[in-house]
Design an enzyme around this catalytic site. Structure first.
Site, PDB file in Angstrom:
ATOM      1  N   ASN A  10     -68.173 -69.899   8.532  1.00  0.00           N
ATOM      2  CA  ASN A  10     -68.120 -68.935   9.616  1.00  0.00           C
ATOM      3  C   ASN A  10     -67.360 -67.757   9.025  1.00  0.00           C
ATOM      4  O   ASN A  10     -66.252 -67.923   8.529  1.00  0.00           O
ATOM      5  CB  ASN A  10     -67.351 -69.616  10.762  1.00  0.00           C
ATOM      6  CG  ASN A  10     -66.652 -68.659  11.695  1.00  0.00           C
ATOM      7  OD1 ASN A  10     -67.058 -67.509  11.858  1.00  0.00           O
ATOM      8  ND2 ASN A  10     -65.578 -69.134  12.314  1.00  0.00           N
ATOM      9  N   LYS A  12     -66.167 -65.294  10.542  1.00  0.00           N
ATOM     10  CA  LYS A  12     -65.218 -64.727  11.526  1.00  0.00           C
ATOM     11  C   LYS A  12     -65.481 -63.224  11.697  1.00  0.00           C
ATOM     12  O   LYS A  12     -66.612 -62.788  11.604  1.00  0.00           O
ATOM     13  CB  LYS A  12     -63.776 -65.013  11.111  1.00  0.00           C
ATOM     14  CG  LYS A  12     -63.540 -66.501  10.844  1.00  0.00           C
ATOM     15  CD  LYS A  12     -62.103 -66.880  10.770  1.00  0.00           C
ATOM     16  CE  LYS A  12     -62.015 -68.379  10.477  1.00  0.00           C
ATOM     17  NZ  LYS A  12     -60.661 -68.910  10.503  1.00  0.00           N
ATOM     18  N   HIS A  98     -64.692 -72.678  18.645  1.00  0.00           N
ATOM     19  CA  HIS A  98     -63.804 -72.514  17.484  1.00  0.00           C
ATOM     20  C   HIS A  98     -62.382 -72.282  17.990  1.00  0.00           C
ATOM     21  O   HIS A  98     -62.168 -71.677  19.047  1.00  0.00           O
ATOM     22  CB  HIS A  98     -64.264 -71.330  16.620  1.00  0.00           C
ATOM     23  CG  HIS A  98     -63.444 -71.193  15.373  1.00  0.00           C
ATOM     24  ND1 HIS A  98     -62.283 -70.471  15.346  1.00  0.00           N
ATOM     25  CD2 HIS A  98     -63.588 -71.732  14.142  1.00  0.00           C
ATOM     26  CE1 HIS A  98     -61.747 -70.559  14.127  1.00  0.00           C
ATOM     27  NE2 HIS A  98     -62.530 -71.322  13.384  1.00  0.00           N
ATOM     28  N   GLU A 100     -60.232 -70.199  17.398  1.00  0.00           N
ATOM     29  CA  GLU A 100     -59.872 -68.829  17.793  1.00  0.00           C
ATOM     30  C   GLU A 100     -60.467 -68.472  19.157  1.00  0.00           C
ATOM     31  O   GLU A 100     -59.875 -67.700  19.914  1.00  0.00           O
ATOM     32  CB  GLU A 100     -60.304 -67.852  16.687  1.00  0.00           C
ATOM     33  CG  GLU A 100     -59.380 -67.960  15.483  1.00  0.00           C
ATOM     34  CD  GLU A 100     -60.057 -67.865  14.130  1.00  0.00           C
ATOM     35  OE1 GLU A 100     -61.121 -67.237  14.018  1.00  0.00           O
ATOM     36  OE2 GLU A 100     -59.509 -68.444  13.154  1.00  0.00           O
ATOM     37  N   GLU A 170     -61.347 -79.383  13.313  1.00  0.00           N
ATOM     38  CA  GLU A 170     -60.529 -78.361  12.664  1.00  0.00           C
ATOM     39  C   GLU A 170     -59.158 -78.333  13.316  1.00  0.00           C
ATOM     40  O   GLU A 170     -58.971 -77.683  14.349  1.00  0.00           O
ATOM     41  CB  GLU A 170     -61.201 -76.988  12.807  1.00  0.00           C
ATOM     42  CG  GLU A 170     -62.584 -76.933  12.213  1.00  0.00           C
ATOM     43  CD  GLU A 170     -63.017 -75.510  11.933  1.00  0.00           C
ATOM     44  OE1 GLU A 170     -62.962 -75.103  10.768  1.00  0.00           O
ATOM     45  OE2 GLU A 170     -63.380 -74.802  12.887  1.00  0.00           O
ATOM     46  N   GLY A 176     -56.692 -71.086   8.509  1.00  0.00           N
ATOM     47  CA  GLY A 176     -56.263 -69.733   8.168  1.00  0.00           C
ATOM     48  C   GLY A 176     -55.159 -69.673   7.130  1.00  0.00           C
ATOM     49  O   GLY A 176     -54.675 -70.694   6.642  1.00  0.00           O
ATOM     50  N   SER A 216     -58.576 -74.798   5.952  1.00  0.00           N
ATOM     51  CA  SER A 216     -58.048 -74.629   4.587  1.00  0.00           C
ATOM     52  C   SER A 216     -58.735 -75.525   3.556  1.00  0.00           C
ATOM     53  O   SER A 216     -58.090 -76.025   2.636  1.00  0.00           O
ATOM     54  CB  SER A 216     -56.533 -74.843   4.556  1.00  0.00           C
ATOM     55  OG  SER A 216     -55.874 -73.820   5.267  1.00  0.00           O
TER      56      SER A 216
HETATM   57  P1  PGA Z   1     -60.168 -71.537   6.748  1.00  0.00           P
HETATM   58  O1  PGA Z   1     -60.945 -71.384   8.139  1.00  0.00           O
HETATM   59  O2  PGA Z   1     -61.016 -72.360   5.838  1.00  0.00           O
HETATM   60  O3  PGA Z   1     -60.007 -70.122   6.270  1.00  0.00           O
HETATM   61  O4  PGA Z   1     -58.851 -72.200   7.042  1.00  0.00           O
HETATM   62  C1  PGA Z   1     -61.546 -72.515   8.709  1.00  0.00           C
HETATM   63  C2  PGA Z   1     -62.158 -72.169  10.043  1.00  0.00           C
HETATM   64  O5  PGA Z   1     -61.550 -71.456  10.847  1.00  0.00           O
HETATM   65  O6  PGA Z   1     -63.282 -72.631  10.330  1.00  0.00           O
END
Ligand code: PGA
Length: 261
Positions: A10, A12, A98, A100, A170, A176, A216
């Site tokens: 994704n 984002k 997600h 966020e 997640e 992040g 991550s």
């Molecule tokens: P990240 O994001 O791999 O940068 O931690 C994962 C996500 O939000 O799907």
């Protein structure tokens, strides 16, 4: 255990249309030799990039996803994107819930459920994202949170629709730049909770739902995660946004995935 390896990203609120197109062209070229019978590769760019993105993807080599969607087909929903609009562009996957969306934009489980049902009704694959916050983990209620997110998120989803559902686990504390990746033992433990909850809901059919880990994921931990029994795929943010690095991760994990089967 899912029969294919599921890997997606994704992007984002990063990547312009031009950047998305370049990324997809490169990713397509880089992965052209990998048989798609064993790999489901998907990319979820920004809404504005979807149409051009669709144009540069060769066939079904990379599935295209949307980061969000309204649960209504049309109406007075300023700023929302309808499933009909996504269908028109040729989107195959809709990402729902997600972290966020839940924690920055305040979406709750009931909202995610409406979106899941709408996505399935329109023939999309629903990628439902779940995960506990650091505080919920601290309280020792991670399992309860996951079970709640699954049971409400999938409420009303009948077994025949299960082949079009994917779950991404997640943990919010792992996502992040400020996140710490979950250990593979922790991730497997939570994936087992998810699998068991799906079994409670759907019996044997639960086995077919791909469970992806996200948060991550990087070149150093991708292989050890995929080696775990209940981890069928990876949902990657930052480490996947460079097509060459993303390809390197895919090529690293494929042998580990094959080993499991
Ligand atoms: P990240 O994001 O791999 O940068 O931690 C994962 C996500 O939000 O799907």
């Amino acid at each position: 255990m899912a029969e294919k390896l599921y890997i997606g990203t994704n992007t984002k609120m990063y990547k312009t249309i031009a950047e998305t197109v370049r990324f997809l062209e490169k990713l397509g070229q880089n992965t052209a030799d990998i048989p798609r019978q064993e790999l489901v590769l998907f990319v979820i760019p920004s809404f504005t990039a979807l149409e051009r993105a669709k144009g540069v993807i060769k066939g079904e080599s990379i599935l295209l996803g949307a980061q969000n969607m309204c649960w209504e087909d049309q109406g007075q929903f300023t700023g929302e994107v309808s499933p009909l609009m996504l269908k028109e562009v040729g989107v195959q996957i809709v990402e729902i819930g997600h972290s966020e969306r839940r924690h920055v934009f305040g979406e709750d489980d009931e909202t995610e459920n409406k979106k899941v049902l709408t996505a399935l009704r329109h023939g999309f694959t629903a990628l439902l994202c779940i995960g506990e916050t650091a505080q919920q983990k601290e309280y020792g209620i991670a399992d309860e949170v996951l079970r709640t997110q699954l049971k409400i998120g999938l409420h009303g989803v009948t077994e025949n629709l299960l082949p079009r559902c994917m779950i991404a686990y997640e943990p919010v504390w792992a996502i992040g730049a400020s996140g710490t990746p979950a250990s593979r033992e922790y991730a497997e433990e939570k994936h087992t909770v998810i699998r068991d909850t799906l079994k409670e809901l759907y019996g044997g059919a639960a086995a077919m739902v791909p469970l992806l880990y996200g948060g991550s994921v990087n070149n150093a931990n991708a292989v050890e995660l995929i080696e775990m029994n209940n981890i069928d795929g990876l949902f990657i943010g930052r480490s996947a946004w460079d097509a060459d690095n993303f390809t390197a991760i895919i090529r690293d994990v494929l042998p580990a995935f094959r080993q499991k089967h």
